[in-house]
Write a protein that holds these residues in place. Structure first.
Motif, PDB file in Angstrom:
ATOM      1  N   SER A  98       0.894  -1.354  -0.019  1.00  0.00           N
ATOM      2  CA  SER A  98       0.065  -0.072   0.010  1.00  0.00           C
ATOM      3  C   SER A  98       0.888   1.163  -0.136  1.00  0.00           C
ATOM      4  O   SER A  98       2.062   1.339   0.456  1.00  0.00           O
ATOM      5  N   SER A  99       0.409   2.156  -0.770  1.00  0.00           N
ATOM      6  CA  SER A  99       1.139   3.635  -0.583  1.00  0.00           C
ATOM      7  C   SER A  99       0.577   4.282   0.578  1.00  0.00           C
ATOM      8  O   SER A  99      -0.490   3.996   1.432  1.00  0.00           O
ATOM      9  N   GLU A 158      -2.977   5.328   1.008  1.00  0.00           N
ATOM     10  CA  GLU A 158      -3.942   4.130   1.159  1.00  0.00           C
ATOM     11  C   GLU A 158      -3.834   3.574   2.546  1.00  0.00           C
ATOM     12  O   GLU A 158      -4.864   3.124   3.473  1.00  0.00           O
ATOM     13  N   GLY A 199      -6.908   3.980   5.213  1.00  0.00           N
ATOM     14  CA  GLY A 199      -7.391   2.371   5.883  1.00  0.00           C
ATOM     15  C   GLY A 199      -7.594   2.687   7.387  1.00  0.00           C
ATOM     16  O   GLY A 199      -8.322   2.081   7.893  1.00  0.00           O
ATOM     17  N   GLU A 219     -11.474  10.969   3.486  1.00  0.00           N
ATOM     18  CA  GLU A 219     -10.572  10.878   2.114  1.00  0.00           C
ATOM     19  C   GLU A 219     -10.180  12.597   2.059  1.00  0.00           C
ATOM     20  O   GLU A 219      -8.730  12.539   2.051  1.00  0.00           O
TER      21      GLU A 219
END
Length: 101
Positions: free
Chosen positions: A5-6, A9, A13, A53
């Motif tokens: 994952s970056s 991300e 999460g 987000e």
């Protein structure tokens, strides 16, 4: 093995895993002076209305490559180190192919 994952991300999460109160708490740490030593706080007015987000984008804008360091520090302060352990195992570590030029 899942894909690595970056930073965004991983952070998203973690934030998605936080309940409403915990998410509010997480943002509290971001805007309070002196809570994160060595990091500049993000103004409360910038964070208050953001969803998960947008919060990720804001944190990345502010801390760039130290984003995960900030995230880990906050989770530690929230006594949620387990949350960090759970998500951080997906982080691509330096030394992978993509880092070599």
């Amino acid at each position: 093995m899942g894909h690595m994952s970056s930073d965004p991300e991983v952070l998203l999460g973690i934030l998605k895993d936080l309940g409403g109160e915990d998410f509010k708490n997480f943002k509290w740490y971001l805007w309070h002076h002196g809570v994160l030593e060595g990091f500049k706080p993000i103004p409360k007015s910038d964070l208050e209305t953001l969803d998960r987000e947008d919060t990720v984008d804001k944190i990345l804008d502010t801390y760039s490559d130290r984003t995960l360091e900030v995230t880990e520090t906050i989770l530690e302060k929230m006594q949620m180190k387990g949350m960090w352990e759970k998500h951080s195992k997906n982080i691509s570590k330096p030394g992978g192919k993509s880092w070599k030029h």
